[in-house]
Design an enzyme around this catalytic site. Structure first.
Site, PDB file in Angstrom:
ATOM      1  N   SER A  51       0.807  -1.222   0.000  1.00  0.00           N
ATOM      2  CA  SER A  51       0.000   0.000   0.000  1.00  0.00           C
ATOM      3  C   SER A  51       0.839   1.270   0.000  1.00  0.00           C
ATOM      4  CB  SER A  51      -0.957   0.008   1.201  1.00  0.00           C
ATOM      5  OG  SER A  51      -0.251  -0.045   2.424  1.00  0.00           O
ATOM      6  N   CYS A  81      -7.537  -5.532  -0.281  1.00  0.00           N
ATOM      7  CA  CYS A  81      -6.323  -5.619   0.533  1.00  0.00           C
ATOM      8  C   CYS A  81      -5.631  -4.250   0.600  1.00  0.00           C
ATOM      9  CB  CYS A  81      -5.410  -6.725   0.001  1.00  0.00           C
ATOM     10  SG  CYS A  81      -4.168  -7.269   1.200  1.00  0.00           S
ATOM     11  N   ARG A 113      -3.280  -2.081   9.052  1.00  0.00           N
ATOM     12  CA  ARG A 113      -2.436  -2.814   8.115  1.00  0.00           C
ATOM     13  C   ARG A 113      -1.957  -4.136   8.713  1.00  0.00           C
ATOM     14  NH1 ARG A 113       1.367   0.425   4.591  1.00  0.00           N
ATOM     15  NH2 ARG A 113       2.817  -1.161   5.334  1.00  0.00           N
ATOM     16  N   ILE A 141      -3.774 -12.451   2.447  1.00  0.00           N
ATOM     17  CA  ILE A 141      -2.317 -12.358   2.344  1.00  0.00           C
ATOM     18  C   ILE A 141      -1.874 -11.030   2.959  1.00  0.00           C
ATOM     19  CG2 ILE A 141      -0.318 -12.331   0.803  1.00  0.00           C
ATOM     20  CD1 ILE A 141      -2.070 -13.757  -1.295  1.00  0.00           C
ATOM     21  N   ARG A 142      -1.217 -11.099   4.110  1.00  0.00           N
ATOM     22  CA  ARG A 142      -0.809  -9.870   4.817  1.00  0.00           C
ATOM     23  C   ARG A 142      -1.971  -8.882   4.872  1.00  0.00           C
ATOM     24  NH1 ARG A 142       4.169  -7.197   2.287  1.00  0.00           N
ATOM     25  NH2 ARG A 142       4.054  -5.992   4.213  1.00  0.00           N
ATOM     26  N   HIS A 177      -8.245 -11.195  -1.167  1.00  0.00           N
ATOM     27  CA  HIS A 177      -7.910 -11.174  -2.591  1.00  0.00           C
ATOM     28  C   HIS A 177      -8.916 -12.013  -3.379  1.00  0.00           C
ATOM     29  CE1 HIS A 177      -3.809  -9.315  -2.611  1.00  0.00           C
ATOM     30  NE2 HIS A 177      -3.875  -9.677  -1.342  1.00  0.00           N
ATOM     31  N   GLU A 179      -9.546 -11.924  -6.450  1.00  0.00           N
ATOM     32  CA  GLU A 179      -9.040 -12.203  -7.802  1.00  0.00           C
ATOM     33  C   GLU A 179      -8.213 -13.484  -7.854  1.00  0.00           C
ATOM     34  OE1 GLU A 179      -5.640 -10.093  -5.812  1.00  0.00           O
ATOM     35  OE2 GLU A 179      -7.833 -10.030  -5.731  1.00  0.00           O
TER      36      GLU A 179
END
Length: 200
Positions: A51, A81, A113, A141-142, A177, A179
């Site tokens: 980010s 995300c 975050r 993911i994170r 995510h 996608e």
């Protein structure tokens, strides 16, 4: 009605995966790197990635005011995300050495975050999503969490009590995510929002 024209911010992160999934749903997709590439679009996806890096590139290419104007003019914006972080009004957890996190300041949410841990803590889990008949196979993911939402924000999904998908008017934000799943339902929701905005 013709397929909506959709943009995917293509500065860094998982933009190609979003583009491929949108194209399977009949959308016309444009990679967006400069402000003029927003012209004629109905919707824009801000992908996952890093980010701070994406935000700094948005500043460099003058994309922050351009995307704010795009939304003010009727465009739909979906952040996944890192993209959810970029949409938020309030951001927690940015390491001091990174400096201030650039933000679009569009959605009345507070995000934290990396709230689900580091890369090695990535996981897949079935999520109950408002309006979906079966769980959505979300990939984290994170991932950030949405710590708080404003009065105009609708919570669409939670994981272990934490908000991970929310909508506010023409804004959609998710911690995960979609996608990477092969399940198009979140993108179908975004495309429906984009079509509705274009009709309006």
């Amino acid at each position: 009605m013709t397929a909506p024209q959709i943009g995917v911010l293509a500065l860094q992160g998982a933009f190609r995966e979003h583009k491929r999934l949108l194209e399977t749903q009949g959308a016309q997709v444009r990679e967006v790197r400069l402000p003029h590439q927003l012209e004629g679009l109905s919707g824009l996806i801000l992908p996952g990635g890093e980010s701070t890096t994406i935000g700094n590139l948005m500043v460099e290419y003058n994309l922050i005011p351009a995307i704010q104007d795009f939304h003010a003019s009727g465009g739909v914006v979906f952040g996944t995300c890192a993209g959810a972080i970029l949409l938020a009004r309030t951001i927690h957890g940015t390491p001091p050495q990174f400096g201030a996190q650039p933000s679009l300041d569009l959605m009345d949410i507070t995000v934290k975050r990396n709230a689900f841990g580091r890369q090695v803590d990535s996981f897949r889990t079935p999520l109950e999503v408002s309006g979906f008949k079966t769980p959505f196979p979300a990939v984290f993911i994170r991932a950030p969490i949405i710590e708080a939402v404003g009065e105009e924000v609708e919570v669409l999904s939670r994981h272990q009590g934490q908000i991970v998908l929310a909508r506010s008017g023409r804004l959609l934000a998710g911690s995960f995510h979609p996608e990477l799943t092969g399940d198009p339902r979140i993108h179908e929701l975004f495309l429906k929002m984009s079509l509705e905005a274009r009709r309006a």
